[in-house]
Design a protein around this motif. Structure first.
Motif, PDB file in Angstrom:
ATOM      1  N   PHE A 120      25.146  23.911  57.827  1.00 41.32           N
ATOM      2  CA  PHE A 120      24.552  22.863  56.723  1.00 41.32           C
ATOM      3  C   PHE A 120      23.463  22.008  57.576  1.00 41.32           C
ATOM      4  O   PHE A 120      23.714  21.494  58.762  1.00 41.32           O
ATOM      5  N   TYR A 123      21.938  17.982  57.526  1.00 44.66           N
ATOM      6  CA  TYR A 123      22.138  16.814  56.837  1.00 44.66           C
ATOM      7  C   TYR A 123      21.213  15.747  57.464  1.00 44.66           C
ATOM      8  O   TYR A 123      20.665  15.852  58.785  1.00 44.66           O
ATOM      9  N   TYR A 124      21.237  14.582  56.744  1.00 46.24           N
ATOM     10  CA  TYR A 124      20.181  13.678  57.225  1.00 46.24           C
ATOM     11  C   TYR A 124      20.993  12.602  58.133  1.00 46.24           C
ATOM     12  O   TYR A 124      22.022  12.227  57.926  1.00 46.24           O
ATOM     13  N   ARG A 150      26.909  12.716  53.498  1.00 46.15           N
ATOM     14  CA  ARG A 150      27.099  12.980  52.089  1.00 46.15           C
ATOM     15  C   ARG A 150      27.027  14.708  51.860  1.00 46.15           C
ATOM     16  O   ARG A 150      27.470  15.250  51.063  1.00 46.15           O
ATOM     17  N   GLU A 151      26.142  15.363  52.660  1.00 45.30           N
ATOM     18  CA  GLU A 151      26.171  16.603  52.610  1.00 45.30           C
ATOM     19  C   GLU A 151      27.447  17.448  52.909  1.00 45.30           C
ATOM     20  O   GLU A 151      27.573  18.691  52.759  1.00 45.30           O
ATOM     21  N   SER A 152      28.285  16.446  53.511  1.00 43.43           N
ATOM     22  CA  SER A 152      29.549  17.308  53.784  1.00 43.43           C
ATOM     23  C   SER A 152      30.590  17.511  52.482  1.00 43.43           C
ATOM     24  O   SER A 152      31.566  18.040  52.316  1.00 43.43           O
ATOM     25  N   ASN A 153      29.844  16.847  51.523  1.00 43.37           N
ATOM     26  CA  ASN A 153      30.467  16.833  50.154  1.00 43.37           C
ATOM     27  C   ASN A 153      32.033  16.530  49.989  1.00 43.37           C
ATOM     28  O   ASN A 153      32.875  17.296  49.150  1.00 43.37           O
TER      29      ASN A 153
END
Length: 782
Positions: A260, A262-263, A290-293
């Motif tokens: 994924f 991510y920022y 936060r992209e790791s959810n």
């Protein structure tokens, strides 16, 4: 023959270095370079830090690997490379370095060496090319060696680092074991050092046979195992936005996860990119992207290290995460540094391979796949079991040369780029677009029949129907498309391309947007190729002839001149019509040579008639092709021919078609004024068919206008043609120009022409074109 262009040589190098052979990296490198560059000897040598001793890592010697003992660098070509970075001896290299025993053991005549350097610029060794005769290397050799040196530098740096690490670990292990006998407190440290040694072995052996994506997966998995980490990952910076990273391999609890993006700002990985390393002992979960959810909400410890290329530029990062808080991080940091060096080396190798493939398979002007990529794709489609049919569309832009000639090649390249974007936007899913070169493009449509191919062809035509705006200039572009189908037309990729080319040629000749291949087209092309081959020989061997058609005064029927017309009788083809061989000469670039031969032969014939006691009234008219007006030495060549046969230029008249004038009217005007100044007569041929401007006509230094046969033939039955003929004659009279009508076949045409004010003509009514002897007998008088 060695490859001579960038796409060829990088194509070969890409294929050869896209995997690592069983012999090892350096052995594979020397063999690949020898094959690509066609040299007898290639060596990769490591030179110690004092630059005293060279150790050969791999040597390819005339089709086999060879072993070389270490040698002293002094008084050898290797010493020169160390000082100069690059050293070239074109010949007699053994004589110039008589004390180099290693060199003397070969048959080398020439030598080219390039330095291998570490990321900090320090000298590590040499890649040397040697050959048994003077080196004649292909273009782009420097680029090939530069990339090879970078790959060798990365690999050699890695090997030296691993060797140093092994030596350091063995020393520490012995010391710790000795101390451990007396101090039980250090047993734990010994255990940690054993973990470090185990990690080194993982790096050095477990993944040494892998490369590419598989290598990075293996590396990450072994890294996590060696450090007892629950998470291991590698991420690369986004090429467009360095605030974004993309994971390329991610293991969680031994399982490979989906990647994924991510920022980076605000997370530990951002600190890694800024400070080279980041350690979070506890509570790392709240800092993770936060992209790791929330999938890593249980993480406590985090260690990350930046991945830099050999120039010190950041590429990405490598890291591990732990469920438990971190206490002693020294071992983790040391092991991670080792894995980072190996990962960075592999990532840079992949980037170099990507650049090589970019050069080999991508058209630099349009960023489309190039011819090599297209052929590879087409061959794969043919080989695929599920390919039952496909269509091939070959596209060639109409009159693109005019854009280059008028706007310049820089703007022309931008127009090609805009055309490529338009074509790409018009295509559907699965349709493959490539640029073959110049103004030719190709589209492959898997699973498509003729109706679908013609629909795609129409979409391509429609995509450029509006003028293209490039650098505030407007360009109107159109295209001719040839279509061939598998399996109806061809059984191989090359046949399919050939038939699409034939169909495209017919589309252009018939002024069609698209044309589907038919078998008869192949016969036409074969005939034209044969004619072109025989015609080239005929021009070179002066095996053509001139016929002469009389031009007469319409009132008296007396001879006032003649037109010289080229004729060709071939031993194999028989009599070949000018309607066949003249267009072929124009298309194949032979018309200029043919035109000069006609002019020279006309001068020779006039000279011969003069010697025989004959004189021809008026002027002998000779046709000049528009391409001849592009020749800077046209005037000089024509005047030289006149002088060679002692012919006055005023005895000759040049005929250029109206359409030929309009190809480049300003240049034509300047050229005709120069010719006129030397006494040559000038006529505008086929007038009424070229849509010339009256403004240009007034400036063109012509004596005479020739009314095209298509108007003369039907002027007694077609009111339109009669009005056109009358208008041409009236306009010529107003401008003070004479008119001559061609294609006269009966007396009624003569009467009509005289009534309209035209007093000269030629045609079968008076006589057909005659061989020189017949023309003398029927028209000339002593």
């Amino acid at each position: 023959m060695p490859p001579t262009t960038a796409p060829e040589i990088f194509h070969q190098l890409a294929d050869k270095l896209s995997y690592v052979s069983e012999e090892g990296f350096f052995h594979h490198l020397v063999r690949s370079l020898a094959d690509v560059l066609k040299v007898d000897y290639v060596t990769v040598e490591h030179v110690d830090s004092h630059q005293e001793i060279a150790t050969t890592l791999a040597m390819w010697s005339q089709e086999s690997f060879n072993e070389r003992a270490p040698y002293f660098v002094e008084a050898t070509p290797c010493q020169q490379v160390a000082h100069l970075t690059k050293f070239f001896v074109p010949s007699q290299v053994r004589q110039k370095f008589p004390n180099d025993k290693q060199l003397a053991a070969t048959c080398a005549e020439s030598y080219l060496g390039i330095a291998i350097t570490a990321s900090d610029g320090s000298f590590l060794g040499v890649i040397a090319l040697m050959h048994s005769s003077p080196l004649v290397l292909p273009l782009y050799t420097d680029d090939v060696l530069r990339i090879a040196s970078a790959l060798a530098g990365s690999e050699l740096s890695r090997q030296l680092a691993e060797s140093h690490t092994r030596e350091r670990l063995l020393y520490k292990k012995r010391e710790l074991q000795r101390i451990g006998r007396h101090n039980k407190v250090l047993v734990n440290t010994i255990h940690e050092q054993q973990r470090f040694q185990h990690a080194v072995i993982n790096v050095a052996t477990a993944v040494s046979a892998e490369n590419g994506e598989a290598f990075l997966h293996q590396l990450t998995m072994h890294m996590a195992e060696a450090l007892f980490a629950e998470v291991g990952f590698i991420a690369l910076l986004d090429e467009q936005n360095t605030d974004i990273a993309h994971t390329i391999t991610l293991y969680v609890n031994g399982q490979l996860q989906d990647n994924f993006a991510y920022y980076l700002p605000g997370v530990p990985c951002h600190k890694v990119m800024v400070e080279q390393e980041c350690v979070v002992h506890e509570g790392a979960a709240i800092m993770l992207p936060r992209e790791s959810n929330g999938a890593l909400s249980w993480v406590n410890g985090y260690v990350g290290r930046r991945l830099d290329n050999s120039h010190g530029q950041p590429m990405g990062l490598i890291g591990v995460m732990f469920k438990k808080p971190l206490n002693d991080v020294d071992i983790v940091r040391n092991v991670l540094q080792l894995f980072a060096a190996r990962a960075a080396s592999e990532l840079e190798r992949q980037q170099d391979e990507t650049r090589i493939r970019q050069l080999a398979f991508c058209d630099p002007g349009t960023q489309l796949p190039n011819r090599a990529a297209f052929m590879r794709y087409l061959e794969r489609e043919f080989a695929a079991a599920n390919t039952t049919r496909l269509a091939l569309l070959l596209l060639d832009l109409n009159h693109f040369k005019e854009i280059n000639d008028t706007a310049g090649h820089d703007l022309g390249d931008l127009v090609l780029k805009a055309v490529a974007r338009s074509f790409a936007s018009s295509l559907g899913k699965g349709e493959f677009l490539a640029r073959l070169g110049g103004d030719e493009f190709v589209v492959v449509c898997p699973g498509m029949e003729v109706s679908g191919a013609l629909t795609t062809a129409q979409r391509l035509c429609d995509s450029i129907v509006r003028p293209l705006i490039v650098e505030q200039h407007s360009f109107e572009v159109s295209v001719g498309i040839g279509v061939s189908l598998y399996p109806q037309h061809a059984a191989t990729p090359l046949e399919l391309l050939k038939y699409a080319d034939i169909a495209m040629y017919q589309a252009k000749r018939q002024k069609l947007a698209a044309c589907v291949f038919e078998p008869w087209m192949g016969h036409v092309i074969a005939e034209q190729l044969l004619i072109a081959k025989r015609l080239a020989s005929a021009i070179a061997g002066k095996q053509l002839s001139l016929h002469f058609q009389p031009q007469v005064d319409l009132s008296s029927g007396l001879l006032i001149g003649a037109e010289a017309l080229c004729r060709w009788h071939d031993e194999e083809l028989g009599d070949v019509s000018p309607g066949k061989f003249i267009p072929i000469a124009e298309e194949r670039g032979m018309i200029v040579a043919l035109g000069y031969w006609v002019f020279e032969e006309a001068c020779r014939q006039l000279s011969q008639w003069r010697e025989q006691g004959y004189s021809m009234p008026g002027q002998l008219a000779i046709n000049i092709a528009a391409q001849q007006f592009d020749e800077e030495d046209l005037v000089a060549n024509l005047l030289d021919s006149c002088a060679s046969f002692n012919i006055e230029p005023s005895q000759l008249s040049l005929e250029i078609t109206e359409s030929g004038i309009m190809d480049n009217p300003e240049k034509a005007i300047a050229m005709t004024e120069m010719l006129k100044g030397h006494g040559l007569g000038l006529s505008i041929d086929d007038f009424g068919t070229g849509y010339s401007s009256l403004a240009y006509l007034k400036r063109f230094a012509a004596d005479k206008i020739k009314i095209d046969i298509s108007f003369v033939r039907d002027m007694l039955t077609s009111d339109n043609d009669r009005v056109i003929v009358a208008t041409i004659i009236a306009m010529a009279n107003t401008l003070g120009l004479e008119t001559i009508a061609e294609g006269i076949e009966n007396q009624n045409q003569i009467g009509a022409l005289l009534a309209m004010g035209c007093t000269q003509g030629q045609g079968y009514y008076f006589d057909r074109p005659l061989a020189a002897e017949q023309f003398v007998q029927r028209w000339l008088r002593p």
